[in-house]
Write a protein that holds these residues in place. Structure first.
Motif, PDB file in Angstrom:
ATOM      1  N   PHE A   1       0.851  -1.189   0.000  1.00 23.91           N
ATOM      2  CA  PHE A   1       0.000   0.000   0.000  1.00 23.91           C
ATOM      3  C   PHE A   1       0.888   1.241   0.000  1.00 23.91           C
ATOM      4  O   PHE A   1       1.680   1.446   0.927  1.00 23.91           O
ATOM      5  N   ALA A   2       0.748   2.051  -1.047  1.00 18.91           N
ATOM      6  CA  ALA A   2       1.526   3.285  -1.151  1.00 18.91           C
ATOM      7  C   ALA A   2       0.852   4.217  -2.151  1.00 18.91           C
ATOM      8  O   ALA A   2       0.175   3.763  -3.079  1.00 18.91           O
ATOM      9  N   TRP A   3       1.024   5.530  -1.915  1.00 19.17           N
ATOM     10  CA  TRP A   3       0.527   6.505  -2.885  1.00 19.17           C
ATOM     11  C   TRP A   3       1.318   6.378  -4.178  1.00 19.17           C
ATOM     12  O   TRP A   3       2.471   5.940  -4.174  1.00 19.17           O
ATOM     13  N   ILE A   4       0.727   6.776  -5.298  1.00 17.77           N
ATOM     14  CA  ILE A   4       1.370   6.561  -6.600  1.00 17.77           C
ATOM     15  C   ILE A   4       2.758   7.187  -6.664  1.00 17.77           C
ATOM     16  O   ILE A   4       3.680   6.624  -7.264  1.00 17.77           O
TER      17      ILE A   4
ATOM     18  N   ALA B   1     -12.943 -10.249  -3.503  1.00 19.86           N
ATOM     19  CA  ALA B   1     -12.822  -8.913  -4.069  1.00 19.86           C
ATOM     20  C   ALA B   1     -12.698  -7.938  -2.891  1.00 19.86           C
ATOM     21  O   ALA B   1     -12.158  -8.273  -1.846  1.00 19.86           O
ATOM     22  N   SER B   2     -13.210  -6.748  -3.060  1.00 21.81           N
ATOM     23  CA  SER B   2     -13.085  -5.719  -2.030  1.00 21.81           C
ATOM     24  C   SER B   2     -13.919  -4.530  -2.457  1.00 21.81           C
ATOM     25  O   SER B   2     -14.246  -4.373  -3.646  1.00 21.81           O
ATOM     26  N   ALA B   3     -14.248  -3.674  -1.495  1.00 22.34           N
ATOM     27  CA  ALA B   3     -14.839  -2.388  -1.871  1.00 22.34           C
ATOM     28  C   ALA B   3     -13.927  -1.665  -2.854  1.00 22.34           C
ATOM     29  O   ALA B   3     -14.394  -0.939  -3.737  1.00 22.34           O
ATOM     30  N   ASN B   4     -12.605  -1.890  -2.724  1.00 22.69           N
ATOM     31  CA  ASN B   4     -11.642  -1.262  -3.634  1.00 22.69           C
ATOM     32  C   ASN B   4     -11.814  -1.717  -5.073  1.00 22.69           C
ATOM     33  O   ASN B   4     -11.281  -1.078  -5.988  1.00 22.69           O
ATOM     34  N   ALA B   5     -12.511  -2.816  -5.303  1.00 23.28           N
ATOM     35  CA  ALA B   5     -12.744  -3.275  -6.674  1.00 23.28           C
ATOM     36  C   ALA B   5     -13.771  -2.407  -7.386  1.00 23.28           C
ATOM     37  O   ALA B   5     -13.867  -2.425  -8.609  1.00 23.28           O
ATOM     38  N   ARG B   6     -14.585  -1.652  -6.584  1.00 26.61           N
ATOM     39  CA  ARG B   6     -15.687  -0.892  -7.174  1.00 26.61           C
ATOM     40  C   ARG B   6     -15.530   0.612  -7.044  1.00 26.61           C
ATOM     41  O   ARG B   6     -16.036   1.356  -7.858  1.00 26.61           O
TER      42      ARG B   6
ATOM     43  N   LEU C   1     -11.303   4.366  -1.965  1.00 31.45           N
ATOM     44  CA  LEU C   1     -11.583   4.600  -0.554  1.00 31.45           C
ATOM     45  C   LEU C   1     -10.772   5.800  -0.091  1.00 31.45           C
ATOM     46  O   LEU C   1      -9.536   5.803  -0.190  1.00 31.45           O
ATOM     47  N   GLU C   2     -11.470   6.801   0.404  1.00 30.86           N
ATOM     48  CA  GLU C   2     -10.819   8.036   0.827  1.00 30.86           C
ATOM     49  C   GLU C   2      -9.733   7.753   1.861  1.00 30.86           C
ATOM     50  O   GLU C   2      -9.945   7.028   2.828  1.00 30.86           O
ATOM     51  N   GLY C   3      -8.562   8.335   1.623  1.00 36.11           N
ATOM     52  CA  GLY C   3      -7.470   8.211   2.578  1.00 36.11           C
ATOM     53  C   GLY C   3      -6.692   6.917   2.508  1.00 36.11           C
ATOM     54  O   GLY C   3      -5.801   6.689   3.322  1.00 36.11           O
ATOM     55  N   SER C   4      -7.004   6.065   1.556  1.00 31.92           N
ATOM     56  CA  SER C   4      -6.340   4.756   1.467  1.00 31.92           C
ATOM     57  C   SER C   4      -5.352   4.734   0.298  1.00 31.92           C
ATOM     58  O   SER C   4      -5.763   4.865  -0.860  1.00 31.92           O
ATOM     59  N   PRO C   5      -4.064   4.547   0.554  1.00 30.99           N
ATOM     60  CA  PRO C   5      -3.064   4.512  -0.518  1.00 30.99           C
ATOM     61  C   PRO C   5      -3.025   3.139  -1.176  1.00 30.99           C
ATOM     62  O   PRO C   5      -2.064   2.382  -1.058  1.00 30.99           O
ATOM     63  N   ALA C   6      -4.077   2.816  -1.923  1.00 31.05           N
ATOM     64  CA  ALA C   6      -4.321   1.428  -2.333  1.00 31.05           C
ATOM     65  C   ALA C   6      -4.367   1.250  -3.845  1.00 31.05           C
ATOM     66  O   ALA C   6      -5.118   0.417  -4.344  1.00 31.05           O
TER      67      ALA C   6
ATOM     68  N   GLY D   1      -7.509   6.357  15.893  1.00 29.63           N
ATOM     69  CA  GLY D   1      -8.604   6.993  15.170  1.00 29.63           C
ATOM     70  C   GLY D   1      -9.157   6.151  14.044  1.00 29.63           C
ATOM     71  O   GLY D   1     -10.266   6.412  13.553  1.00 29.63           O
ATOM     72  N   PHE D   2      -8.421   5.115  13.652  1.00 29.05           N
ATOM     73  CA  PHE D   2      -8.853   4.317  12.509  1.00 29.05           C
ATOM     74  C   PHE D   2     -10.127   3.533  12.811  1.00 29.05           C
ATOM     75  O   PHE D   2     -11.019   3.444  11.970  1.00 29.05           O
ATOM     76  N   GLU D   3     -10.231   2.976  14.004  1.00 29.21           N
ATOM     77  CA  GLU D   3     -11.440   2.224  14.363  1.00 29.21           C
ATOM     78  C   GLU D   3     -12.664   3.124  14.311  1.00 29.21           C
ATOM     79  O   GLU D   3     -13.725   2.717  13.819  1.00 29.21           O
TER      80      GLU D   3
END
Length: 237
Positions: free
Chosen positions: A80-83, A125-130, A133-138, A188-190
């Protein structure tokens, strides 16, 4: 002990930890003969990105049992990393850990799935497949999980003449050893996860396992090519 999977031969990859371990446990509880695969800590140790090793392992499993009724592909790894920070090597490593690790076991298992006559493939799959996700370097993870979803639809089409069904589950946030460490490092993530969930609780591997059990069983005999969100309603609003 239940009998929803009585007499079914199920291969579970990523069986030593997290969702894979939860699915293997519930499958056994429901009567399946479960063969767990992981790098270590399972019935069989195998690098599922090694083509020759994967082919050899599934040949061994198939010859021992005569068929494979359920293939659950839970093994995966991602960077997981930003582009701006994502190296090409880590991009490729993630696609290997999201796509190749599903393709190679499925191809190796295919003759034994055909031999079942009523086989079920369960991929993740994942929510990321559709959507993003805000804030996620995915970025790489999004590409990988989108690929799994598309691959599974194609597998559903190719498998239908042989009685093979193929579906994906899109889990929400699930408590595992790895995700607990993330929560502990970022209090804060939870709160962020629970704010998005309609049901104000965190998921556990068994929550995914019961959906997988249904997909693996004859109860879902008319279900193929589907993607089922198990995410406390997080993607429904």
């Amino acid at each position: 002990m239940g009998d929803r999977l009585q007499g079914r031969v199920a291969v579970v990859t990523g069986a030593a930890n997290g969702i894979g371990a939860g699915c293997a446990r519930i499958f056994r509880q429901e009567g399946a003969t479960v063969i767990g695969i992981d790098r270590e800590g399972a019935d069989y140790a195998c690098d599922l990105t090694d083509e020759a090793a994967t082919q050899a392992l599934f040949r061994c499993i198939g010859e021992e049992h005569g068929r494979i009724d359920v293939l659950l592909n839970a093994a995966a790894f991602a960077v997981f990393a930003w582009i701006e920070d994502l190296s090409y090597a880590d991009w490729r490593r993630t696609l290997t850990g999201e796509l190749d690790i599903v393709f190679l076991p499925t191809r190796a298992a295919w003759p034994w799935l055909k031999a079942s006559g009523s086989a079920s493939i369960v991929n993740f799959a994942s929510a990321n497949a559709r959507h993003a996700l805000e804030g996620s370097p995915a970025l790489a993870h999004c590409a990988g999980k989108g690929g799994v979803q598309a691959m599974t639809r194609q597998l559903a089409m190719e498998g239908a003449p042989h009685g093979i069904r193929a579906n994906t589950i899109a889990p929400g946030f699930i408590l595992t050893a790895a995700t607990r460490r993330h929560i502990e490092s970022d209090p804060g993530f939870e709160r962020q996860v629970l704010a998005k969930n309609m049901l104000k609780r965190l998921g556990e591997p068994e929550d995914i396992a019961w959906c997988a059990t249904w997909l693996a069983s004859g109860e879902a005999r008319y279900v193929t090519g589907a993607d089922i969100a198990v995410d406390a309603g997080a993607t429904a609003w």
